[in-house]
Design a protein around this motif. Sequence first.
Motif, short mmCIF file in Angstrom:
data_model
loop_
_atom_site.label_atom_id
_atom_site.label_comp_id
_atom_site.label_asym_id
_atom_site.label_seq_id
_atom_site.Cartn_x
_atom_site.Cartn_y
_atom_site.Cartn_z
N ARG A 48 0.85 -1.20 0.00
CA ARG A 48 0.00 0.00 0.00
C ARG A 48 0.88 1.24 0.00
N THR A 49 0.41 2.29 -0.66
CA THR A 49 1.08 3.58 -0.64
C THR A 49 0.29 4.52 0.26
N VAL A 50 0.94 5.01 1.32
CA VAL A 50 0.26 5.81 2.34
C VAL A 50 0.85 7.22 2.35
N ARG A 51 0.02 8.19 2.02
CA ARG A 51 0.46 9.59 2.07
C ARG A 51 0.41 10.04 3.53
N ALA A 52 1.59 10.27 4.10
CA ALA A 52 1.68 10.56 5.54
C ALA A 52 2.67 11.71 5.77
N PRO A 53 2.31 12.93 5.41
CA PRO A 53 3.26 14.05 5.52
C PRO A 53 3.74 14.32 6.93
N LYS A 54 2.90 14.10 7.94
CA LYS A 54 3.31 14.39 9.32
C LYS A 54 4.31 13.37 9.83
N ALA A 55 4.18 12.12 9.37
CA ALA A 55 5.04 11.05 9.88
C ALA A 55 6.19 10.72 8.95
N PHE A 56 6.21 11.31 7.75
CA PHE A 56 7.15 10.87 6.71
C PHE A 56 8.60 10.96 7.15
N ARG A 57 9.01 12.05 7.76
CA ARG A 57 10.42 12.27 8.09
C ARG A 57 10.90 11.40 9.25
N SER A 390 15.77 18.22 4.26
CA SER A 390 14.61 19.11 4.34
C SER A 390 14.95 20.36 5.12
N LEU A 391 14.25 21.44 4.76
CA LEU A 391 14.29 22.71 5.48
C LEU A 391 12.85 23.16 5.64
N GLU A 392 12.44 23.45 6.87
CA GLU A 392 11.06 23.86 7.10
C GLU A 392 10.99 24.71 8.36
N TYR A 393 9.87 25.43 8.48
CA TYR A 393 9.62 26.24 9.66
C TYR A 393 8.39 25.69 10.38
N GLY A 394 8.52 25.43 11.67
CA GLY A 394 7.41 24.94 12.47
C GLY A 394 7.13 25.89 13.61
N GLU A 395 6.45 25.36 14.63
CA GLU A 395 6.11 26.19 15.79
C GLU A 395 7.35 26.68 16.52
N ASP A 396 8.43 25.90 16.45
CA ASP A 396 9.66 26.28 17.16
C ASP A 396 10.66 26.98 16.25
N GLY A 397 10.22 27.37 15.06
CA GLY A 397 11.11 28.08 14.15
C GLY A 397 11.76 27.16 13.14
N LEU A 398 12.96 27.52 12.70
CA LEU A 398 13.67 26.79 11.65
C LEU A 398 14.10 25.40 12.12
N LYS A 399 13.90 24.43 11.25
CA LYS A 399 14.46 23.10 11.47
C LYS A 399 14.92 22.54 10.14
N GLN A 400 16.18 22.14 10.09
CA GLN A 400 16.74 21.48 8.92
C GLN A 400 17.24 20.11 9.33
N SER A 401 17.17 19.17 8.41
CA SER A 401 17.68 17.84 8.70
C SER A 401 18.11 17.17 7.41
N PHE A 402 19.01 16.21 7.51
CA PHE A 402 19.35 15.39 6.36
C PHE A 402 19.82 14.02 6.83
N ASP A 403 19.69 13.06 5.94
CA ASP A 403 20.13 11.68 6.18
C ASP A 403 20.78 11.20 4.90
N LEU A 404 22.11 11.19 4.86
CA LEU A 404 22.86 10.92 3.64
C LEU A 404 23.91 9.83 3.88
N SER A 405 24.24 9.13 2.83
CA SER A 405 25.26 8.09 2.89
C SER A 405 26.53 8.55 2.19
N GLY A 406 27.68 8.14 2.72
CA GLY A 406 28.94 8.51 2.11
C GLY A 406 30.10 7.85 2.83
N VAL A 407 31.29 8.43 2.68
CA VAL A 407 32.51 7.90 3.27
C VAL A 407 33.03 8.88 4.31
N ALA A 449 23.04 11.28 9.85
CA ALA A 449 21.85 12.10 10.02
C ALA A 449 22.19 13.29 10.90
N CYS A 450 21.86 14.49 10.44
CA CYS A 450 22.16 15.72 11.18
C CYS A 450 20.95 16.63 11.19
#
Length: 547
Positions: A48-57, A390-407, A449-450
């Motif tokens: 199933r494909t579930v559109r879940a914007p609140k839980a996606f991250r 991702s970069l977004e603004y919520g109730e607590d202001g700016l929040k950025q995050s990423f999850d990347l693979s590398g060396v 992840a940062c």
Amino acid sequence: MKRVLVLVAAIGLILPAAANAGAFRGVVIAKNAKRNALVTAAANGTVRTVRAPKAFRRIGLGTLVAIKAARLPDGTFAARGTKQLRKAKRARIRATVVKRAGKKLYLSAGNSVFSFGLRGSAGAKLRPGDRVNASAGFGKATLFCDDVKSVGHHDRLEVEGIYLSTEGGVLSLAVHGRGLVKVTVPDDLELPDLKAGDEISLVATVEPDGTLMLVSVDNEDAQDDTGNDDGVDMGDNWFAVKGVISSLSSTSVGVNVERHPEPVRCSVPAKVDLSGFAVGQFVEMSCKLVDGRFVLVKLRSKTAELPGDGGGSIDLNGFVTVLNPTLVTVGSAAPSIASVSHEQQSVSCGLKPGQDLRAFAVGDFVEIQCVYSKSLGRYLLTGLSSDDASLEYGEDGLKQSFDLSGVLATLAPTYVGVQVAHHDAPLQCSLPTGMDLRGLAVGDAVELACVNTGSGFYVTSILSDSASWPEDDMPSFTLEGVLKSMRSDGIGVQVAGHPTLVNCAMPAGTDLSGFANGDSVEFQCNYHDGRWNLASLSSDSAQLTLE
């Protein structure tokens, strides 16, 4: 050409949302950032494909989830509630083969396309259209299939992905990241207006030679300002329609949409004043699924939304074409696949203080949001997201995050640097107080992840094949090396790639009489009580287990 999706929507939208509501469990086998969707597989293999914007991250690959959802008109689901249960080691999937490319197998099921990594000779004889039952285990960023069996064959395939181009009667689309699928377009089939970067879904027949022949295509990103399109646009748990108001009250609004047998109706929230609207007006109506019913979010005349009119906001999907410390530019087509046959749309937005786009790179497919600043006379960035950042603004202001693979390129006492594909320099994140990464070494392949909340990026988790510092679990590592130090309070092991001995503490009185300096050993250490503690130690002749 009429779009298949709209024929489904014409039926689905006139039914109560609650009629298709339900609850189910599944393991997350793929994620689609453009749709904010989780692709789940149930215990019996149903996808199933579930559109879940609140839980996606916050929900990762391999998580077993319990979901309450309503079925949307396009066959996907809108999540009303999502709960993480535990991590799963394996998943079972029933799907249809789209293509096999090297050690990757692309499958279609549940209105999504996803990929498996193949091990050994698994799937060697599969071809497009084959129906399969598959079992897969989870790696750090993908699924690895070691058991896949053909159980039949379909002459038709449903495929969703990102439109790239149409050249020489062949339509190209990217599926599940960078996978390329080519579909032959019949001479008598007229394509809708497509632009590079559009999210599309299509139906194709599988020809005897394994090639795909297009039957129909739907552009999920279509925006037709003429009012002559099919009148429906789908989102994660919302829809938008264009049409004429047929009924209007303080609790409900109905809109007649072309080729829909019944008006599309949405509930009106309390205290919303619709006195400026009247029956007979041509409007665009947006509604969102709330507690099992569709509720009005936006109602406006068609001419109220004029992109680039010097005010308001912008929301665009496309490829990053320019990226520097003060500006980001996103175009509706990547530079390498831009076609002169389509008008290209692009937007440039300035950066606000504290915004740091180090996790993005030119060529990334992103969704960008910007607002117009009258005082500065330009658009400013308010949101940016890709599959990995991702970069977004919520109730607590700016929040950025990423999850990347590398060396792992740099491992310092206060920060780490990881070299990631398509980035000129290593991505650096500071280490929070108390984070001790002695189980890692420069050269390790890692997943990093940062998070940045305005004061710079810091590490929330980092994982390798032998060591992990997870966000919500106990850090640990398992390494091999030569025992060099045995003390009353701990041991020290020389490990290849590590500049100094890797030390772990142990309780006083621990008996190490079966070991000697110079032994080749494997040891596991767990981090708790503010230090690394020996959990197990083994050599060819001795075994010690403490935790």
